[in-house]
Design an enzyme around this catalytic site. Structure first.
Site, short mmCIF file in Angstrom:
data_model
loop_
_atom_site.label_atom_id
_atom_site.label_comp_id
_atom_site.label_asym_id
_atom_site.label_seq_id
_atom_site.Cartn_x
_atom_site.Cartn_y
_atom_site.Cartn_z
N ASP A 101 68.24 -38.40 -78.45
CA ASP A 101 67.55 -37.11 -78.35
C ASP A 101 68.41 -35.96 -78.85
O ASP A 101 69.62 -36.11 -79.08
CB ASP A 101 67.12 -36.87 -76.89
N ASN A 138 65.43 -37.76 -62.12
CA ASN A 138 63.98 -37.97 -61.92
C ASN A 138 63.51 -39.25 -62.60
O ASN A 138 62.32 -39.48 -62.75
CB ASN A 138 63.20 -36.75 -62.44
N HIS A 185 64.22 -40.10 -65.76
CA HIS A 185 64.01 -40.04 -67.20
C HIS A 185 65.04 -40.88 -67.95
O HIS A 185 66.15 -41.08 -67.49
CB HIS A 185 63.95 -38.59 -67.72
N GLU A 188 60.26 -37.60 -69.67
CA GLU A 188 60.14 -37.10 -68.31
C GLU A 188 58.98 -37.81 -67.58
O GLU A 188 58.09 -38.36 -68.23
CB GLU A 188 59.88 -35.59 -68.33
C1 F6R Z 1 71.16 -38.11 -72.92
C2 F6R Z 1 69.90 -38.47 -72.31
C3 F6R Z 1 69.61 -38.30 -70.87
C4 F6R Z 1 70.80 -38.59 -69.95
C5 F6R Z 1 70.42 -38.38 -68.48
C6 F6R Z 1 71.59 -38.60 -67.55
O1 F6R Z 1 71.14 -38.37 -74.31
O2 F6R Z 1 69.04 -38.89 -73.01
O3 F6R Z 1 68.54 -39.14 -70.52
O4 F6R Z 1 71.22 -39.90 -70.16
O5 F6R Z 1 69.94 -37.09 -68.31
O6 F6R Z 1 72.54 -37.60 -67.80
P1 F6R Z 1 74.00 -37.66 -67.15
O7 F6R Z 1 74.65 -38.86 -67.73
O8 F6R Z 1 74.66 -36.39 -67.62
O9 F6R Z 1 73.80 -37.73 -65.68
#
Ligand code: F6R
Length: 245
Positions: free
Chosen positions: A67, A136, A138, A143
């Site tokens: 992303d 959440n 994701h 989401e």
């Molecule tokens: C990042 C991504 C997100 C993160 C998720 C967890 O490229 O796609 O899905 O993997 O938000 O983030 P952290 O690792 O910072 O807790």
């Protein structure tokens, strides 16, 4: 789904880096799907270290990231392009013309998404997709919602995600409200998936995603249906799974 227990973040990172490094050794021209955020940073550090020791060669590797924020230029320190160069691409011998992320500066949403799906197709799909897990549920920026999203699409980030990402910005107002992300279908088409998760604040979502109902309300729950998923989770993240393990 294979769940590998790690002691802590360091142990999780080393185990995950070992799996990624095995992939590169077994298939030097592999396509890695990569993630940003706090979870994979430790694994990237190990990969950089092992490259430095001469144990890993990235010259044949192609990468596609999950992303990118919409509207952040590549030279913005919070863009995922910048993150990847900072933590990995700028520190190993990868051919940067073989590293792909959605184009956050493409204003035409449809064009940006179509182009990225074509890129993923043209590199032959993902051999190993690395994922983190949002509070959440994701994965990427898929989401919670009514349906499992398909290909690359533009998302409005949820309030919870905006809050979680505020730690990287000077203020909450500066956090972009939208992002381009690979869809669930694209993620599920990866031949192998490696998810890393750490910390007590993720314990509840780890239990719900991997032992609960498969539902778009918990996007990561779809991974239960993938044939080759490895979750590397530390003890704190697994602390609510108890006898389920
Ligand atoms: C990042 C991504 C997100 C993160 C998720 C967890 O490229 O796609 O899905 O993997 O938000 O983030 P952290 O690792 O910072 O807790």
């Amino acid at each position: 789904m294979r769940i590998i227990k790690a002691k802590d973040y360091q142990d999780m990172s080393r185990k995950a880096a070992n799996i990624i490094s095995a992939q590169i050794i077994l298939k030097p021209d592999c396509v890695l799907g990569l993630a940003t955020g706090s979870s994979p940073i430790g694994a990237y550090q190990h990969l950089v270290e092992w490259y430095g020791k001469g144990d890993l060669d990235f010259s044949g590797v192609t990468t596609v990231n999950l992303d990118e924020y919409r509207g952040l230029p590549r030279d913005n320190a919070q863009s995922y392009y910048y993150f990847m160069h900072e933590h990995l691409f700028g520190k190993v011998n990868i051919n940067t013309s073989r590293t792909f992320l959605p184009d956050g500066m493409e204003a035409d949403q449809e064009a940006a998404c179509k182009k990225y799906d074509e890129t993923i197709r043209s590199v032959g799909g993902v051999d190993l997709q690395l994922l983190g897990l949002g509070h959440n549920g994701h994965i990427g920026f898929n989401e919670p919602g009514e349906v499992f999203e398909k290909g690359t699409h533009c998302v409005d980030l949820s309030e919870r995600t905006i809050q979680a990402n505020t730690r990287f910005f000077a203020s909450e107002e500066e956090v972009p409200r939208q992002a381009y992300t690979m869809g669930i279908q694209t993620i599920m088409m990866a031949r192998k998936i490696l998810l890393v998760v750490s910390g007590a604040d993720k314990a509840e979502i780890v239990r719900d995603a991997f032992f609960g109902e498969v539902t778009p309300q918990v996007p990561a729950s779809i991974l239960q249906l993938h044939q080759d998923v490895t979750v590397v989770a530390d003890a704190a993240a697994l602390s609510k799974c108890g006898e389920l393990l």
